[in-house]
Design a protein around this motif. Sequence first.
Motif, PDB file in Angstrom:
ATOM      1  N   ALA A 187       4.764   4.308  -0.897  1.00 45.21           N
ATOM      2  CA  ALA A 187       5.007   2.866  -0.748  1.00 45.21           C
ATOM      3  C   ALA A 187       3.690   2.128  -0.541  1.00 45.21           C
ATOM      4  N   ALA A 188       2.817   2.692   0.296  1.00 47.94           N
ATOM      5  CA  ALA A 188       1.515   2.059   0.537  1.00 47.94           C
ATOM      6  C   ALA A 188       0.676   2.038  -0.736  1.00 47.94           C
ATOM      7  N   LEU A 189       0.749   3.126  -1.510  1.00 46.63           N
ATOM      8  CA  LEU A 189      -0.017   3.188  -2.759  1.00 46.63           C
ATOM      9  C   LEU A 189       0.474   2.133  -3.758  1.00 46.63           C
ATOM     10  N   VAL A 190       1.788   1.947  -3.821  1.00 43.97           N
ATOM     11  CA  VAL A 190       2.321   0.893  -4.697  1.00 43.97           C
ATOM     12  C   VAL A 190       1.718  -0.453  -4.289  1.00 43.97           C
ATOM     13  N   ALA A 191       1.807  -0.772  -2.980  1.00 48.85           N
ATOM     14  CA  ALA A 191       1.350  -2.077  -2.495  1.00 48.85           C
ATOM     15  C   ALA A 191      -0.137  -2.287  -2.762  1.00 48.85           C
ATOM     16  N   VAL A 192      -0.946  -1.258  -2.452  1.00 47.55           N
ATOM     17  CA  VAL A 192      -2.394  -1.399  -2.598  1.00 47.55           C
ATOM     18  C   VAL A 192      -2.782  -1.505  -4.075  1.00 47.55           C
ATOM     19  N   GLN A 193      -2.131  -0.701  -4.916  1.00 46.59           N
ATOM     20  CA  GLN A 193      -2.458  -0.733  -6.338  1.00 46.59           C
ATOM     21  C   GLN A 193      -2.104  -2.068  -6.981  1.00 46.59           C
ATOM     22  N   VAL A 194      -1.012  -2.671  -6.528  1.00 47.78           N
ATOM     23  CA  VAL A 194      -0.514  -3.862  -7.218  1.00 47.78           C
ATOM     24  C   VAL A 194      -1.116  -5.145  -6.637  1.00 47.78           C
ATOM     25  N   TRP A 195      -1.325  -5.188  -5.320  1.00 45.28           N
ATOM     26  CA  TRP A 195      -1.697  -6.465  -4.701  1.00 45.28           C
ATOM     27  C   TRP A 195      -3.099  -6.505  -4.090  1.00 45.28           C
ATOM     28  N   PHE A 242       3.633   5.098  -9.141  1.00 51.21           N
ATOM     29  CA  PHE A 242       3.930   5.401  -7.733  1.00 51.21           C
ATOM     30  C   PHE A 242       5.352   4.986  -7.376  1.00 51.21           C
ATOM     31  N   LEU A 265       8.397   7.258  -5.996  1.00 50.00           N
ATOM     32  CA  LEU A 265       9.016   6.909  -4.718  1.00 50.00           C
ATOM     33  C   LEU A 265      10.525   6.703  -4.859  1.00 50.00           C
ATOM     34  N   ALA A 269       5.353   0.700   5.832  1.00 48.17           N
ATOM     35  CA  ALA A 269       4.113   1.345   5.395  1.00 48.17           C
ATOM     36  C   ALA A 269       3.360   0.450   4.413  1.00 48.17           C
ATOM     37  N   ALA A 270       4.092  -0.151   3.468  1.00 43.30           N
ATOM     38  CA  ALA A 270       3.446  -1.038   2.495  1.00 43.30           C
ATOM     39  C   ALA A 270       2.826  -2.240   3.193  1.00 43.30           C
ATOM     40  N   ALA A 324      -0.330  -1.251   5.103  1.00 44.33           N
ATOM     41  CA  ALA A 324      -1.435  -1.025   4.170  1.00 44.33           C
ATOM     42  C   ALA A 324      -2.031  -2.349   3.697  1.00 44.33           C
ATOM     43  N   VAL A 328      -4.068   3.294   2.958  1.00 37.90           N
ATOM     44  CA  VAL A 328      -3.037   4.256   2.551  1.00 37.90           C
ATOM     45  C   VAL A 328      -2.908   5.381   3.582  1.00 37.90           C
TER      46      VAL A 328
END
Lengths: 98, 238
Positions: free
Chosen positions: A45-53, B167, B171, B187-188, B191, B204
């Motif tokens: 979930a964190a990777l999705v957020a960081v990659q996209v935003w 990702f 998920l 978590a998102a 981050a 992350v």
Amino acid sequence: MWTAILLACVGCYALKLAGLSLPARVLAHPVVERVADLIPVALLAALVAVQVWSTGPDLEVDARTAGLAFAVVALLLRAPFLVVVIGAAAVAALVRAL
Amino acid sequence: MTDERSGIVRDGLAVGLATGLYGVSFGAIGVASGLSVLQTCVLSLLMFTGASQFAFVGVVAAGGAPVSGAATALLLGTRNTLYGLRMAPLLGWRGWRRAAAAHVLIDESTAMSVNRGTRAEARLGFASTGLSVFVLWNLATAIGAVGGQILGDPRTYGLDAAVGAAFLALLWPRLDVRSNQVVGLVAAAVALVLVPLTAAGWPVLAAGGVALLAGVLTRGTTDPTEVPGPGDVAGGHH
């Protein structure tokens, strides 16, 4: 870069081998099991957020958000992985080109 | 070979084909993240666990130190340890067979053998899926990496958006439980808050702390560790 790559490769293999080699009771504690179960959820979930935003240290909403929106719709429609990923890329590229 | 056994092998090959194909996207994303073609291919050959590989190149692409990419990959790799604990008594392999099996111990090979009735069938499902995914994943990675390098600037083709989508797709099957949805959202958020405050890679890793906290705080609720079933795998029977 090579050092990090090889370390991560060796480490990932060791984690797999440990699972096949250790007695099952090692991770039998319920808290350990639950944390191990939640780690992929939290990290992905964190990777999705960081990659996209994010772009470097800045938060940013751009064409990638449109790509992610496509991915959500495709996943809701049970599209295969490749359709989700390539479609998201195509949508983002299209938005950028407009 | 009996019908039952050839059916198991056929399923394994189908999953190998479906999973292997998206190695193309890993290859393309790998070189787009700044890795060389060789480095991208080595990740598929030696690390060989998709989510960890995507995580490594994702953190590096975001400007993170390679070592934080490695740490994220390792954290994601811990779920293979859980699969191994589940699979060890089913497979019953020792010595070099166990060492070889460990390399192809991934979501797909676990899913395609964990529900088999006998040891022979479990081994067949594990080996046919593991080997076919390995061969096709590596071929596809090489094709994607070389192709990605020829294509040039990845942003033109929206490849940076493909990473987030990849990702999310990894998920997605885990979001069927309410508590997982909450953990994912928190978590998102954590981050994103940390992105402007810390060096790349840390946001992350900090999200891993959310998992730790959530696991400890929800003590007492019954939520057995899930192992993927055949329905969770691309190309598997639904």
